[in-house]
Design a protein around this motif. Structure first.
Motif, PDB file in Angstrom:
ATOM      1  N   GLY A   1      -9.949  -7.835  -7.153  1.00  0.00           N
ATOM      2  CA  GLY A   1      -9.395  -6.519  -6.832  1.00  0.00           C
ATOM      3  C   GLY A   1      -9.808  -6.134  -5.427  1.00  0.00           C
ATOM      4  N   GLY A   2      -9.162  -5.100  -4.896  1.00  0.00           N
ATOM      5  CA  GLY A   2      -9.406  -4.725  -3.513  1.00  0.00           C
ATOM      6  C   GLY A   2     -10.248  -3.482  -3.370  1.00  0.00           C
ATOM      7  N   VAL A   3     -10.590  -3.191  -2.113  1.00  0.00           N
ATOM      8  CA  VAL A   3     -11.251  -1.932  -1.767  1.00  0.00           C
ATOM      9  C   VAL A   3     -10.420  -1.276  -0.656  1.00  0.00           C
ATOM     10  CG1 VAL A   3     -13.546  -2.745  -2.422  1.00  0.00           C
ATOM     11  CG2 VAL A   3     -12.807  -2.983  -0.045  1.00  0.00           C
ATOM     12  N   LYS A   4     -10.763  -0.065  -0.301  1.00  0.00           N
ATOM     13  CA  LYS A   4     -10.070   0.721   0.727  1.00  0.00           C
ATOM     14  C   LYS A   4      -8.558   0.732   0.413  1.00  0.00           C
ATOM     15  CE  LYS A   4     -11.841  -1.083   4.641  1.00  0.00           C
ATOM     16  NZ  LYS A   4     -12.404  -1.143   6.015  1.00  0.00           N
ATOM     17  N   GLY A   5      -7.719   0.541   1.408  1.00  0.00           N
ATOM     18  CA  GLY A   5      -6.269   0.619   1.203  1.00  0.00           C
ATOM     19  C   GLY A   5      -5.691  -0.519   0.385  1.00  0.00           C
ATOM     20  N   SER A   6      -6.518  -1.477  -0.016  1.00  0.00           N
ATOM     21  CA  SER A   6      -6.025  -2.580  -0.856  1.00  0.00           C
ATOM     22  C   SER A   6      -6.054  -2.232  -2.335  1.00  0.00           C
ATOM     23  CB  SER A   6      -6.831  -3.858  -0.596  1.00  0.00           C
ATOM     24  OG  SER A   6      -6.622  -4.295   0.732  1.00  0.00           O
TER      25      SER A   6
ATOM     26  N   THR B   1       0.835  -1.198   0.000  1.00  0.00           N
ATOM     27  CA  THR B   1       0.000   0.000   0.000  1.00  0.00           C
ATOM     28  C   THR B   1       0.875   1.254   0.000  1.00  0.00           C
ATOM     29  OG1 THR B   1      -1.725  -1.222   1.151  1.00  0.00           O
ATOM     30  CG2 THR B   1      -1.878   1.178   1.240  1.00  0.00           C
ATOM     31  N   ALA B   2       1.994   1.208   0.730  1.00  0.00           N
ATOM     32  CA  ALA B   2       2.882   2.382   0.782  1.00  0.00           C
ATOM     33  C   ALA B   2       3.385   2.729  -0.618  1.00  0.00           C
ATOM     34  CB  ALA B   2       4.051   2.094   1.715  1.00  0.00           C
ATOM     35  N   THR B   3       3.834   1.725  -1.374  1.00  0.00           N
ATOM     36  CA  THR B   3       4.320   2.006  -2.726  1.00  0.00           C
ATOM     37  C   THR B   3       3.164   2.421  -3.625  1.00  0.00           C
ATOM     38  OG1 THR B   3       6.025   0.338  -2.380  1.00  0.00           O
ATOM     39  CG2 THR B   3       5.720   1.106  -4.622  1.00  0.00           C
ATOM     40  N   GLY B   4       1.996   1.846  -3.396  1.00  0.00           N
ATOM     41  CA  GLY B   4       0.812   2.233  -4.172  1.00  0.00           C
ATOM     42  C   GLY B   4       0.574   3.740  -4.109  1.00  0.00           C
ATOM     43  N   ARG B   5       0.780   4.314  -2.921  1.00  0.00           N
ATOM     44  CA  ARG B   5       0.596   5.769  -2.785  1.00  0.00           C
ATOM     45  C   ARG B   5       1.603   6.516  -3.661  1.00  0.00           C
ATOM     46  NH1 ARG B   5      -2.797   6.132   1.672  1.00  0.00           N
ATOM     47  NH2 ARG B   5      -2.426   4.491   3.191  1.00  0.00           N
ATOM     48  N   ARG B   6       2.843   6.011  -3.729  1.00  0.00           N
ATOM     49  CA  ARG B   6       3.863   6.662  -4.585  1.00  0.00           C
ATOM     50  C   ARG B   6       3.440   6.590  -6.059  1.00  0.00           C
ATOM     51  NH1 ARG B   6       5.395   6.711   0.035  1.00  0.00           N
ATOM     52  NH2 ARG B   6       3.999   8.479  -0.074  1.00  0.00           N
ATOM     53  N   ILE B   7       2.847   5.451  -6.419  1.00  0.00           N
ATOM     54  CA  ILE B   7       2.415   5.270  -7.814  1.00  0.00           C
ATOM     55  C   ILE B   7       1.323   6.298  -8.157  1.00  0.00           C
ATOM     56  CG2 ILE B   7       1.360   3.640  -9.460  1.00  0.00           C
ATOM     57  CD1 ILE B   7       3.971   2.472  -8.562  1.00  0.00           C
ATOM     58  N   VAL B   8       0.411   6.492  -7.217  1.00  0.00           N
ATOM     59  CA  VAL B   8      -0.649   7.482  -7.455  1.00  0.00           C
ATOM     60  C   VAL B   8      -0.024   8.861  -7.658  1.00  0.00           C
ATOM     61  CG1 VAL B   8      -2.665   8.642  -6.463  1.00  0.00           C
ATOM     62  CG2 VAL B   8      -2.394   6.170  -6.202  1.00  0.00           C
ATOM     63  N   GLU B   9       0.958   9.194  -6.824  1.00  0.00           N
ATOM     64  CA  GLU B   9       1.627  10.494  -6.978  1.00  0.00           C
ATOM     65  C   GLU B   9       2.294  10.597  -8.349  1.00  0.00           C
ATOM     66  OE1 GLU B   9       2.726  10.958  -2.239  1.00  0.00           O
ATOM     67  OE2 GLU B   9       4.338  10.657  -3.691  1.00  0.00           O
ATOM     68  N   GLY B  10       2.960   9.495  -8.746  1.00  0.00           N
ATOM     69  CA  GLY B  10       3.643   9.490 -10.048  1.00  0.00           C
ATOM     70  C   GLY B  10       2.669   9.715 -11.192  1.00  0.00           C
ATOM     71  N   SER B  11       1.473   9.177 -11.057  1.00  0.00           N
ATOM     72  CA  SER B  11       0.506   9.266 -12.146  1.00  0.00           C
ATOM     73  C   SER B  11      -0.041  10.685 -12.315  1.00  0.00           C
ATOM     74  CB  SER B  11      -0.646   8.280 -11.938  1.00  0.00           C
ATOM     75  OG  SER B  11      -1.490   8.730 -10.894  1.00  0.00           O
ATOM     76  N   ALA B  12       0.280  11.571 -11.364  1.00  0.00           N
ATOM     77  CA  ALA B  12      -0.098  12.978 -11.550  1.00  0.00           C
ATOM     78  C   ALA B  12       0.703  13.579 -12.711  1.00  0.00           C
ATOM     79  CB  ALA B  12       0.143  13.775 -10.266  1.00  0.00           C
ATOM     80  N   GLN B  13       1.870  13.003 -12.997  1.00  0.00           N
ATOM     81  CA  GLN B  13       2.719  13.519 -14.082  1.00  0.00           C
ATOM     82  C   GLN B  13       2.128  13.211 -15.452  1.00  0.00           C
ATOM     83  OE1 GLN B  13       5.718  15.061 -13.154  1.00  0.00           O
ATOM     84  NE2 GLN B  13       4.897  14.726 -11.089  1.00  0.00           N
ATOM     85  N   ASN B  14       1.698  11.979 -15.633  1.00  0.00           N
ATOM     86  CA  ASN B  14       1.289  11.541 -16.974  1.00  0.00           C
ATOM     87  C   ASN B  14      -0.202  11.184 -17.075  1.00  0.00           C
ATOM     88  OD1 ASN B  14       1.341   9.265 -15.425  1.00  0.00           O
ATOM     89  ND2 ASN B  14       2.767   8.104 -16.707  1.00  0.00           N
TER      90      ASN B  14
ATOM     91  N   THR C   1      -4.230   0.429 -12.199  1.00  0.00           N
ATOM     92  CA  THR C   1      -4.834  -0.684 -11.469  1.00  0.00           C
ATOM     93  C   THR C   1      -3.900  -0.956 -10.307  1.00  0.00           C
ATOM     94  OG1 THR C   1      -5.912  -1.652 -13.397  1.00  0.00           O
ATOM     95  CG2 THR C   1      -5.491  -3.122 -11.534  1.00  0.00           C
ATOM     96  N   LEU C   2      -4.403  -0.842  -9.100  1.00  0.00           N
ATOM     97  CA  LEU C   2      -3.566  -0.992  -7.904  1.00  0.00           C
ATOM     98  C   LEU C   2      -4.031  -2.193  -7.098  1.00  0.00           C
ATOM     99  CD1 LEU C   2      -3.486   2.751  -6.713  1.00  0.00           C
ATOM    100  CD2 LEU C   2      -1.760   1.547  -8.069  1.00  0.00           C
ATOM    101  N   GLU C   3      -3.211  -3.226  -7.105  1.00  0.00           N
ATOM    102  CA  GLU C   3      -3.476  -4.407  -6.262  1.00  0.00           C
ATOM    103  C   GLU C   3      -2.524  -4.317  -5.086  1.00  0.00           C
ATOM    104  OE1 GLU C   3      -5.842  -6.458  -6.660  1.00  0.00           O
ATOM    105  OE2 GLU C   3      -6.334  -6.614  -8.780  1.00  0.00           O
ATOM    106  N   LEU C   4      -3.000  -3.864  -3.949  1.00  0.00           N
ATOM    107  CA  LEU C   4      -2.109  -3.525  -2.831  1.00  0.00           C
ATOM    108  C   LEU C   4      -2.220  -4.538  -1.696  1.00  0.00           C
ATOM    109  CD1 LEU C   4      -2.747   0.317  -2.938  1.00  0.00           C
ATOM    110  CD2 LEU C   4      -1.118  -1.049  -4.247  1.00  0.00           C
ATOM    111  N   GLY C   5      -1.637  -4.189  -0.597  1.00  0.00           N
ATOM    112  CA  GLY C   5      -1.591  -5.109   0.529  1.00  0.00           C
ATOM    113  C   GLY C   5      -2.968  -5.408   1.108  1.00  0.00           C
TER     114      GLY C   5
END
Ligand code: NAD
Length: 478
Positions: free
Chosen positions: A451-456, A233-246, A251-255
């Motif tokens: 797929g997940g819900v909430k922080g997943s 989930t921690a890295t998922g948040r970084r991915i969301v931030e990265g996607s602000a660029q492009n 699709t986020l399959e997190l913890g």
């Protein structure tokens, strides 16, 4: 090859697979066997220039790949599944050594088999144009088009299967893909990609063996239109931030920290084996594994005893040994997390039913199946994702409390309810999770969305929904 001489038996096919990906040379990073810690090969160290080159090549190859059409792409994906099956044993052996999971049980051979199955299903699943409106006022259709280049970033626990989950649908829909494997399981993923590339056209599928920095750059790359991410989930948040660029679609399959609820009236002996594998598949290193078990007071001790009895029959050890069905933790960091959580539980007064201290006799990263009873919400072993072979078993007396506990954390990947099917289905409807299994836990199927819900995380993989998620909808109106 490494100066270390492996003590585990290797075959000519094993060596050929490593040679294919350049892992037998002098350059690169030593990759340890998870069980023996001996070097099994060297992983390339790729950097920013390699990533730039890969994305540019994937972008250039995309229009021709899309132009092949569904029928031809599906034919090639089916041929790719055949290629995986041809190399299945060597892939499973490399996976077993690098990841640690045994060949037998629901482990390495099972994982490679799933790769072929998911490829075949992605190839065979129809995705029809939907007629939205067709009357005197007009005609409108909804179709799904390729996005372009898909970036795929994966974890180390089910590295081959998850890579296929991320790319099979993407390729089927006419995208090309750049894959960044986990640093912990680079060789297995590169080997899989190499086998797939025996049949795919050049540059449709490219691997880049980079670190987190390369993952971050791939995520935010202007030529990447979609990121398939599976990891924490921690890295998922970084991915969301990265996607602000492009503005890449994600699709986020997190913890997860999946709860299981055993209802009054369940049969402990009948469910023990499935509870065990729900929790301990891949030695507990599974996203949608049962990670907290809530058991009704009326059958608490019977469930604990039945689980302990099953655990006693499950051999752990080197994955290449055909007898074993449980292996080591894949890496030191994960081993330390599991040890810390169990030690903390013991210090809090929880009861260690079985296991509880490292199985050092088996090797550096082995931790035995550990059942922890008389523990409650709030203990880190319950509230944090252990991602290893330690299961907290929590007593409850009111089903409402069990549901409240199940929903009490900020994650919601999977969950399960055990007991009478109708009663269990009624409870399942109250649980916040992407999937709620009844009298099983963690089973996935290539046609059933996951797929997940909430922080997943968010987004669905598999089946028709999975195809749609790696495409852009387009309306043809008129
Ligand atoms: P992780 O998040 O540490 O790493 C996953 C991948 O992300 C690796 O390839 C890593 O190099 C890359 N990465 C790290 N930082 C990055 C960044 N800033 N930008 C882009 N990429 C970056 O996860 P892990 O430890 O490899 O995997 C374990 C976790 O994955 C657990 O939480 C588990 O529950 C979860 N998981 C979820 C699913 C699912 O389907 N929901 C499946 C398997 C694992």
């Amino acid at each position: 090859m490494s100066e270390h001489t492996p003590t585990v038996p290797t075959t000519t096919e094993d060596s050929a697979l490593l040679e294919r990906i350049g892992a037998t040379g002098r350059d690169g990073r030593d990759v340890p066997d998870a069980a023996t810690r001996e070097t099994i090969g060297r992983a390339p160290l790729q950097g920013v220039d390699d990533l730039e080159d890969a994305v540019a090549r994937a972008r250039a190859a995309q229009p021709a790949w899309e132009a092949l059409g569904h029928t031809e792409r599906s034919r090639l994906l089916t041929a790719a599944a055949d290629a995986v099956e041809e190399h299945a044993e060597a892939l499973a052996r490399l996976l077993s050594r690098e990841q640690g999971k045994p060949l037998n049980g629901p482990n390495a051979r099972f994982e490679v088999g799933a790769c072929a199955a998911w490829l075949r299903t992605a190839a065979a699943t129809p995705l029809e144009t939907e007629v939205i409106l067709d009357d005197e006022t007009g005609h409108a259709e909804l179709t799904y088009r390729a996005i372009g280049v898909v970036g795929a970033i994966g974890p180390w626990n089910w590295p081959l299967m998850i890579t296929i989950w991320q790319i099979a649908a993407a390729l089927r829909m006419g995208n090309t893909a750049v894959v960044k494997p986990s640093e912990y399981t680079t060789l297995s993923v590169l080997a899989l990609l190499s086998v797939l590339n025996d049949v795919l056209p050049p540059d449709v599928l490219i691997g880049v063996a980079g670190d987190r920095e390369i993952g971050a750059r791939l995520t935010a790359h202007p030529l990447v239109g979609k990121v398939m991410f599976t990891g924490s989930t921690a890295t998922g948040r970084r991915i969301v931030e990265g996607s602000a660029q492009n503005l890449a679609r994600l699709t986020l399959e997190l913890g997860g920290n999946d709860a299981g609820i055993v209802l009054p009236g369940a049969d402990p002996a009948a469910i023990a084996q499935d509870l065990f594998w729900g929790a301990f598949i891949n030695t507990g290193q599974t996203c949608a594994a049962l990670k907290r078990l809530y058991v009704h007071d009326s059958l608490y001790e019977q469930v604990v005893e039945a689980l302990a009895a099953v655990a006693a029959t499950m051999p752990m050890g080197n994955g290449l040994d055909e007898d074993n069905v449980l292996g080591p933790l894949q890496n030191r960091a994960q081993f330390d997390i599991v040890s810390r959580l169990v030690d903390d539980a013991r210090e809090r007064g929880a009861r260690i039913v079985t296991g509880g201290t490292p199985a050092s006799d088996l090797g550096e990263l082995f931790y035995p199946v550990t059942l922890v009873a008389d523990i409650a919400d709030g203990a880190p072993l319950v509230d944090e994702e252990q991602f290893g072979p330690a299961l907290p078993i929590i007593r409850y007396s009111d089903v409402d409390d069990a549901v409240r506990s199940a929903n009490g954390l900020d994650v919601g990947l999977g969950a399960s309810v055990w007991g009478d099917r109708d009663e269990a289905r009624a409870v399942a409807a109250r649980v916040q999770a992407g999937t709620v299994w009844i009298n099983s836990h963690g089973g996935v199927h290539p046609m059933i969305p996951f797929g997940g819900v909430k922080g997943s995380g968010y987004g669905l993989e598999f089946g028709v929904e999975g195809l749609k998620s790696v495409a852009v909808p387009q309306i043809i109106n008129g």
